[in-house]
Design an enzyme around this catalytic site. Structure first.
Site, PDB file in Angstrom:
ATOM      1  N   VAL A  72       5.340  37.111 -12.293  1.00  0.00           N
ATOM      2  CA  VAL A  72       5.096  36.791 -13.700  1.00  0.00           C
ATOM      3  C   VAL A  72       5.956  37.662 -14.604  1.00  0.00           C
ATOM      4  O   VAL A  72       6.475  37.238 -15.632  1.00  0.00           O
ATOM      5  CB  VAL A  72       3.602  36.927 -14.043  1.00  0.00           C
ATOM      6  CG1 VAL A  72       3.371  36.776 -15.536  1.00  0.00           C
ATOM      7  CG2 VAL A  72       2.792  35.873 -13.293  1.00  0.00           C
ATOM      8  N   GLU A 108       8.833  33.710 -19.382  1.00  0.00           N
ATOM      9  CA  GLU A 108       8.145  32.482 -19.803  1.00  0.00           C
ATOM     10  C   GLU A 108       8.471  32.077 -21.237  1.00  0.00           C
ATOM     11  O   GLU A 108       8.441  30.895 -21.581  1.00  0.00           O
ATOM     12  CB  GLU A 108       6.625  32.653 -19.650  1.00  0.00           C
ATOM     13  CG  GLU A 108       6.117  32.679 -18.223  1.00  0.00           C
ATOM     14  CD  GLU A 108       6.147  34.075 -17.631  1.00  0.00           C
ATOM     15  OE1 GLU A 108       5.695  34.236 -16.488  1.00  0.00           O
ATOM     16  OE2 GLU A 108       6.614  35.018 -18.320  1.00  0.00           O
ATOM     17  N   ASP A 167      41.357  12.074 -33.091  1.00  0.00           N
ATOM     18  CA  ASP A 167      42.106  10.876 -33.453  1.00  0.00           C
ATOM     19  C   ASP A 167      42.751  11.113 -34.818  1.00  0.00           C
ATOM     20  O   ASP A 167      42.328  12.007 -35.562  1.00  0.00           O
ATOM     21  CB  ASP A 167      41.152   9.685 -33.497  1.00  0.00           C
ATOM     22  CG  ASP A 167      41.855   8.373 -33.746  1.00  0.00           C
ATOM     23  OD1 ASP A 167      43.020   8.245 -33.330  1.00  0.00           O
ATOM     24  OD2 ASP A 167      41.247   7.488 -34.350  1.00  0.00           O
ATOM     25  N   ASP A 176      36.678   7.509 -34.011  1.00  0.00           N
ATOM     26  CA  ASP A 176      35.833   6.507 -34.645  1.00  0.00           C
ATOM     27  C   ASP A 176      35.938   5.140 -33.994  1.00  0.00           C
ATOM     28  O   ASP A 176      35.084   4.298 -34.176  1.00  0.00           O
ATOM     29  CB  ASP A 176      36.166   6.386 -36.142  1.00  0.00           C
ATOM     30  CG  ASP A 176      37.620   6.001 -36.383  1.00  0.00           C
ATOM     31  OD1 ASP A 176      38.399   5.982 -35.405  1.00  0.00           O
ATOM     32  OD2 ASP A 176      37.972   5.741 -37.548  1.00  0.00           O
ATOM     33  N   ASP A 215      38.354   5.236 -28.592  1.00  0.00           N
ATOM     34  CA  ASP A 215      38.059   6.658 -28.423  1.00  0.00           C
ATOM     35  C   ASP A 215      36.827   6.908 -27.552  1.00  0.00           C
ATOM     36  O   ASP A 215      36.607   8.030 -27.100  1.00  0.00           O
ATOM     37  CB  ASP A 215      37.814   7.324 -29.787  1.00  0.00           C
ATOM     38  CG  ASP A 215      38.996   7.192 -30.720  1.00  0.00           C
ATOM     39  OD1 ASP A 215      40.123   7.400 -30.247  1.00  0.00           O
ATOM     40  OD2 ASP A 215      38.795   6.896 -31.905  1.00  0.00           O
ATOM     41  N   ASN A 266       5.059  38.507 -22.580  1.00  0.00           N
ATOM     42  CA  ASN A 266       6.172  37.560 -22.543  1.00  0.00           C
ATOM     43  C   ASN A 266       6.039  36.452 -23.583  1.00  0.00           C
ATOM     44  O   ASN A 266       7.035  36.016 -24.172  1.00  0.00           O
ATOM     45  CB  ASN A 266       6.288  36.932 -21.153  1.00  0.00           C
ATOM     46  CG  ASN A 266       6.766  37.929 -20.118  1.00  0.00           C
ATOM     47  OD1 ASN A 266       7.165  39.042 -20.460  1.00  0.00           O
ATOM     48  ND2 ASN A 266       6.719  37.548 -18.844  1.00  0.00           N
TER      49      ASN A 266
END
Length: 1005
Positions: free
Chosen positions: A387, A392, A434, A739, A743, A833
Site C-alpha cells: 500500500v 494511490e 498544411d 484541415d 491530411d 496517500n
C-alpha cells in the site's frame, strides 16, 4: 444438397461452377436480355449473405460472391431452377452490356478517367439524356449501399469509462483493492475502488463533452444533388446517389460523388480539401492517361470538391467508400493509435512499482519468517509495504491536472478529445503543418500590379475591399488612369461575384477572379456597375490549350472593346503594343523582355501572375469573323497570393524559440510553397523537395533526409503519412495539423493530431486529438504553452508523490529489518496517500509556469522522470530514514506504547509532506514565475486539519489506531520536518528542462 466446391454439375440442366464464396451459373433466359439481367441482380440482392453479383446478358452467365456461413446454397440453386422457367422474355436489348452490382466494400477497380464518357455511360447502363431508370436506381441502392463513408459508431459513456481503466497503473490499483478486500480491509478496498470510478467518470465525461463540441461544428443537413433519372430532373439527397446517376452541377455546388464529366462549360473546381492545392482546377471532357495522379485527372470530379465556375453534366462512377475520399478514409484504418509519452510513462511506472512491491514484500516475508513471525504478521507487513509503494493518489492527480488543462485550452479555442493530448502537445518537437487554410487564409488576394512598366503594391487581405493601391508617383492622375483601365478590364473579363454576407466579404465563383474584383474595388470600381454599363456581347471561356479568357463588351461610344486575361507568355504573344508613358508604345523585344522580367520577379515572390490586355473594335465589326486576339494592347500584370493568417509568423518564431521545428507539407506547387515558407522563416535553414522526388526515396533514404527538409510540396496523402512516420522514427514527437481530407491519415498517425474546426472536414476532425475551433495556427502555440505548463507541474506532482511513497516503503522495510512492528498501518498509509498528499499534489498542478518555459527544449516525460529519479530517491531516503529513526527511538528508548509510536510516525509523515509541498514548489528559486498559486496554503491547511481530526476525534481514533498527541510531540515534528526540508534543499538537483536551447533548423534570428 451436398455440392463439392470446384465440381461441375448440371442441376436442372443449368451449368454452374462453385468455389468457396463464389458461384458462376448459366441462366438461359438471361442471354441477350438486358431486362432479365436487371431482375436477376435485384432478386439476388435480397438473398442473405450475397455480397456481390454480375448478370451478363452477353454470355448468359451470372457470377455471385457470397458469405458461405450466411448463404443457403441449396435455396439459391433452387431459385435459379425457378428463374429458368420465367415466361417469354422481352425483346433482346441492342448492344447489351453487363449489369453490375457492387457492395460498398469492393472498390470499382476501373480507371474511369482513362475512358471516354460515352463508353463509361455504356458500362454503367446509363444515358446522358435520360439518366438511370428508377428500377435500376433502387437495385443499385440496395446492392451498392448509401453514398456515405463508413464511420465507426461513437462509443457510449460506459465504453469510454471502461477504456479509461485499461492503463497498467489503474490495473495495479484494482489488484491492491482486491487484496485489501481479501484480508478484510474493506474500507481500503472501497476507497481505492471509488478513486478508480471517479477517474473513469471524469475522463468519460470530458470525452463526451468534446464529442458534443465537435458535433456542433458539423453541418446538420446532408447536401442535395441535382440528378437526371427516368428522363426527369430531380433533387435528391446525396446519400441516395448510385453509380450511373447523371449529375447536373453549377457554380457553388459541392460535388457529392466521384463523377466523370460528360459535357461542361467553363468548368473550374476547388479541390484543395482533397489535394491541398489552392489554385482552381480547369475541368473538361477528355481522356487522360491511366497512370496520372488524382490532381491531374482533368475529366474527373471528386467528392468533397466544389464547383467555383461554369457548369457540367457528369456521370457518377463511384460512391461512398469507393470514392477517392473513401480511399483516403481506408488509409485511416491502417493507422493504429499509439500511446502518448505520459501514457507510456505511467505504464512504465506501474511496472516498476510492481517490481518494487514484489521484491520488497518477498524480502520482508523472508526476514519475518526467519524471525519466527506468524503468517498473519507477515501478510500484514507485506500489505503495508504494498500500500505504501503504490501511489494511490497519482491517477486522481493526473486526472485533475489534465482536466484543468483541457478547460484552459477550451478557453483558448482548442477542443480536446483525448486527455493525454494536452500533455503530449507540451512534448512536441516537430509541427507538421498544411499550408492552405492553416498557415494561409485560403483567400486569393492581389498583392502587386505592374502597369505602365511600374510596380504598385496593394494593401489589405482577403476579399474585403478595404485597402489602398500604393506606389503612385508625381504624375498621379495619369498613373491612376492606367491602373483603373487595367482593373476595369480585369473586372469585365470576369465571371465572379463579390458579395457581403453577415459582414463578411465572399466570392461566388473563381477565387482568382474574385481577387481581381477586390483589387478593382480598392481603385473605386464596382463590378456590378461596370457590367451593367458595358454589356457583354461575346465570351470565349478559359481553356487549358489557349490559357486565356476573352470577352467582348459594348463601349459607351458605340464601339466594341475586347478584354483578355490569361497566362503572361500567352497574352504577350497576342499583343503588339503596351500602355505606357506618355501614350501606347510599340511592343518591341526590349519592352517584351521588361514585362517578362517583371513576371519572373513576381513569380519568385510566390505570386500567381495574370496578364491583362485589350483593344477597341468599330461598331460595324463582325464579331464572329474577326480574330479577337490579333493586335491586342498589353495593359498590365496582376500578381496574387493566398495571404498568411494573422499572427502566424509570430507563432512560428515562438515555436523556434521553444525548440520546436516547423515543417510545411502541402499539395501546392513547389514555388508557391517555398515563397510562403520563406515569408514565415520556415525555409531559412532547410530545403524543400516535391512529392515526385519523395516517391523515388526508399524508407531508409527518407529517414536520412527528413531531418533537413522543411518544405514538402505536391504531396499525396500516403506521402504525408510516410513523412510523419519518418520523423517519428528519429524519436521526434510529431504534431500534424491540417484541415483537408488529404491530411487525415497523417493527422491520425502523428503523436498529436490537430484539425481545423470551421474550415476542416469532418474526416480530419474525427481522427484528431485536438480541434482548433478558431482555425488559427496561433492557437497551436497557445496549446503548447498549456501543455508545457501541465507537463512541468505534473513533474513536480510526480516527484512529490513518489518521494512520499519511497519514504513510506523505507519506514516499513526498516522496521522489518530491525524486527520492529510495522510503523504504519495500511489504513494510515492509504490516508496519507489519498487525503494528506493528494490535495497538495493537485495544488501543484495549478502552479503558474516559470517565465522562461517557452525558451526551453520540449519536455519528454520519460526523460524528465529519469532526471527526477535522484531527487525522488534523495527526498524519500531523507524523509524515510528520519521517520524511522523517530519511530524506533520512541519504541526503544522513549518507552512509548505501540499506538503512540505509530501515531507519531503517521503524524510525522503528514507534516513532512506539508513541508515537502513548499520545498517542491520553491525548488528553483532563480526561476521567476508568471503568478502566484492560490491553492497551496488551502491544500496545506486541509492536510493538517484532517490529520488533527484523525488524532483528536474519538470516533476516528479506533479506525486509524491513533492516540492524542501533546504539544511537545508537535514541536518535535516541526523541528524534524524543518531539518529534513533544509537537508533536501541542499542536495536537490536543478531540473534539466530549464536550460536554454539553440533554435532548431528553420529558425530565424
Amino acid at each position: 444438397m451436398q455440392v463439392q466446391p470446384g465440381a461441375r454439375k448440371r442441376p436442372h440442366q443449368q451449368n454452374f461452377h462453385l468455389l468457396p464464396g463464389r458461384l458462376r451459373i448459366g441462366l438461359p433466359a438471361l442471354l441477350n436480355n438486358q431486362a432479365i439481367a436487371g431482375q436477376v441482380v435485384h432478386q439476388l440482392a435480397q438473398f442473405p449473405g450475397v455480397r456481390l453479383s454480375y448478370a451478363n446478358p452477353i454470355t448468359g452467365q451470372v457470377l455471385i460472391y457470397f458469405e458461405s456461413a450466411k448463404t443457403d446454397l441449396e435455396a439459391l440453386l433452387e431459385w435459379f431452377q425457378q428463374a429458368g422457367r420465367i415466361g417469354a422474355p422481352p425483346a433482346p436489348a441492342p448492344q447489351a452490356q453487363p449489369v453490375e452490382s457492387r457492395s460498398p466494400r469492393s472498390p470499382s477497380g476501373r480507371s474511369w478517367h482513362a475512358l471516354d464518357a460515352g463508353k463509361a455511360l455504356q458500362l454503367l447502363g446509363s444515358c446522358e439524356q435520360a439518366g438511370l431508370p428508377d428500377q435500376l436506381v433502387r437495385i443499385r441502392q440496395r446492392t451498392v449501399g448509401p453514398n456515405e463513408l463508413i464511420d465507426k459508431p461513437s462509443p457510449t459513456f460506459f465504453q469510454l469509462a471502461i477504456q479509461s481503466t485499461t492503463s497498467f497503473m489503474t490495473k495495479l490499483l484494482l489488484v491492491a483493492g482486491a487484496v485489501s478486500l481479501a484480508i478484510g480491509e474493506t474500507a481500503d478496498a472501497v476507497v481505492i475502488t471509488a478513486i478508480i470510478v471517479v477517474q473513469a467518470v471524469v475522463e468519460a465525461a470530458q470525452r463526451i463533452k468534446a464529442e458534443k463540441s465537435l458535433a456542433a461544428l458539423k453541418e446538420f443537413s446532408l447536401p442535395q444533388a441535382t440528378v437526371l433519372r427516368d428522363g426527369a430532373v430531380a433533387i435528391v439527397s446525396s446519400r441516395e446517389l448510385v453509380p450511373g446517376d447523371i449529375l447536373q452541377l453549377e457554380a457553388g455546388d459541392k460535388v457529392p460523388a466521384d463523377a466523370l464529366i460528360v459535357n461542361s462549360s467553363d468548368l473550374m473546381t476547388d479541390e484543395s480539401c482533397l489535394t491541398g492545392e489552392s489554385i482552381p482546377v480547369i475541368k473538361e471532357r477528355q481522356q487522360t492517361p491511366e497512370d496520372v495522379p488524382v490532381a491531374e485527372r482533368g475529366n474527373m470530379l471528386f467528392t468533397g470538391s466544389s464547383i467555383i465556375g461554369g457548369r457540367a453534366t457528369a456521370v457518377v462512377v463511384a460512391t461512398g467508400m469507393n470514392t477517392e475520399l473513401g480511399r483516403i478514409a481506408r488509409l485511416l484504418h491502417e493507422v493504429e493509435p499509439e500511446q502518448t509519452g505520459l501514457e507510456k510513462l505511467m505504464d512504465q511506472l506501474g511496472r516498476k512499482i510492481t517490481q518494487l512491491v514484489v521484491i520488497s514484500v518477498a524480502t520482508i516475508a523472508i526476514i519475518n519468517l526467519a524471525r519466527g513471525r506468524s503468517i498473519w504478521q507477515v501478510i500484514r507487513s507485506g500489505i503495508s509495504l504494498a500500500v505504501g509503494a503504490v501511489p494511490e493518489g497519482l491517477p486522481a492527480v493526473l486526472t485533475v491536472a489534465l482536466t484543468a488543462g483541457i478547460q484552459r485550452m477550451v478557453k483558448r479555442n482548442a477542443i480536446v478529445r483525448e486527455r493525454a493530448a494536452v500533455e503530449a502537445l507540451g512534448s512536441t518537437t516537430v509541427i507538421c503543418t498544411d499550408k492552405t487554410g492553416t498557415l494561409t487564409k485560403n483567400e486569393m488576394t492581389v498583392k502587386e500590379l505592374y502597369v505602365g512598366f511600374k510596380f504598385y503594391t496593394l494593401t489589405g487581405d482577403g476579399y474585403d475591399p478595404d485597402g489602398d493601391i500604393e506606389g503612385y508617383g508625381a504624375d498621379w492622375e495619369r498613373e491612376s488612369a492606367l491602373v483603373s483601365r487595367t482593373l476595369r478590364a480585369a473586372s469585365l473579363c470576369n465571371n465572379a461575384q463579390l458579395v457581403q454576407n453577415n459582414n463578411k466579404w465572399q466570392v461566388i465563383g473563381d477565387p482568382t477572379e474574385g481577387a481581381l474584383l477586390t483589387a478593382a474595388a480598392k481603385a473605386g470600381l464596382c463590378w456590378e456597375s461596370l457590367r451593367k454599363k458595358h454589356c457583354r456581347h461575346k465570351e470565349i471561356a478559359f481553356d487549358a490549350s489557349r490559357r486565356s479568357m476573352i470577352v467582348v463588351c459594348q463601349e459607351a461610344a458605340g464601339e466594341y472593346a475586347v478584354y483578355v486575361k490569361g497566362a503572361p507568355d500567352t497574352v504577350l504573344d497576342y499583343c503588339t503594343a503596351a500602355i505606357g508613358s506618355p501614350n501606347k508604345q510599340h511592343l518591341n523585344s526590349k519592352l517584351r523582355s521588361q514585362i517578362l522580367a517583371a513576371n519572373e520577379a513576381m513569380s519568385q515572390k510566390g505570386l500567381r501572375v495574370l496578364a491583362i490586355a485589350y483593344k477597341n473594335l468599330p461598331e460595324s465589326t463582325d464579331l464572329d469573323g474577326v480574330d479577337l486576339t490579333e493586335g491586342l494592347i498589353f495593359s498590365g500584370l496582376a500578381g496574387m497570393a493566398d495571404p498568411l493568417r494573422p499572427g502566424v509568423p509570430e507563432a512560428i518564431q515562438k515555436c523556434y524559440a521553444a525548440g520546436i521545428k516547423v515543417v510545411m507539407i502541402t499539395g501546392d506547387h513547389q514555388k508557391t510553397a517555398e515563397a510562403v515558407a520563406a515569408q514565415l522563416g520556415i525555409l531559412n535553414s532547410g530545403y524543400s523537395i516535391t512529392g515526385p522526388e519523395l516517391e523515388t526515396l526508399s524508407e531508409a533514404k527518407l529517414a536520412q533526409k527528413v531531418q533537413q527538409v522543411t518544405v514538402f510540396s505536391r504531396t499525396s496523402p500516403d506521402q504525408k503519412l510516410r513523412i510523419v512516420r519518418a520523423l517519428k522514427h528519429h524519436g521526434q514527437i510529431v504534431a500534424m495539423t491540417g484541415d483537408g481530407v488529404n491530411d487525415a491519415p497523417a493527422i491520425k498517425e502523428a503523436d498529436i493530431g490537430i484539425a481545423m474546426g470551421h474550415s476542416g472536414t469532418d474526416v480530419a476532425r474525427e481522427v484528431a486529438g485536438i480541434t482548433l475551433s478558431d482555425d488559427n495556427f496561433v492557437t497551436i502555440v497557445n496549446g503548447i504553452e498549456e501543455g508545457r505548463t501541465v507537463s512541468m507541474n505534473l513533474s513536480k506532482s510526480v516527484r512529490y508523490i513518489l518521494s512520499g511513497s519511497v519514504s513510506q516503503v523505507l519506514m516499513v522495510f526498516g522496521a522489518a529489518v530491525f524486527g520492529l512492528p510495522t510503523p504504519l498501518l495500511p489504513a494510515q498509509i492509504l490516508w496519507v496517500n489519498l487525503v494528506s498528499e493528494s490535495p497538495p499534489a493537485m495544488a501543484l498542478t495549478a502552479d503558474p509556469p516559470a517565465s522562461n518555459y517557452m525558451n526551453c527544449p520540449a519536455i519528454n516525460p520519460a526523460q524528465t522522470f529519469e532526471d527526477d529519479k535522484q531527487a525522488i530517491a534523495t527526498k524519500g531516503l531523507i524523509t524515510g530514514l528520519a521517520g524511522f529513526a523517530c519511530y524506533a527511538a520512541s519504541l526503544t528508548w522513549g518507552g512509548w506504547s505501540l499506538d503512540k509510536a505509530r501515531t507519531n510516525a503517521f503524524s510525522q509523515m503528514v507534516v513532512d509532506r506539508i513541508f515537502a509541498l513548499f520545498s517542491e514548489r520553491n525548488r528553483d528559486k532563480q526561476d521567476s514565475r508568471t503568478g502566484k498559486n492560490p491553492l497551496l496554503l488551502p491544500a496545506a491547511a486541509l492536510s493538517l486539519g484532517t490529520l488533527a481530526a484523525i488524532v483528536y476525534t474519538p470516533a476516528l481514533q479506533p479506525l486509524f489506531s491513533t492516540v492524542p498527541l501533546g504539544l511537545k510531540d508537535w514541536v518535535l515534528f516541526l523541528v524534524q520536518s524543518v531539518t529534513t526540508s533544509k537537508i533536501e534543499q541542499l542536495v536537490a538537483a536543478k531540473p534539466k528542462y530549464v536550460s536554454q536551447v539553440p533554435q532548431p533548423s528553420g529558425a530565424t534570428s
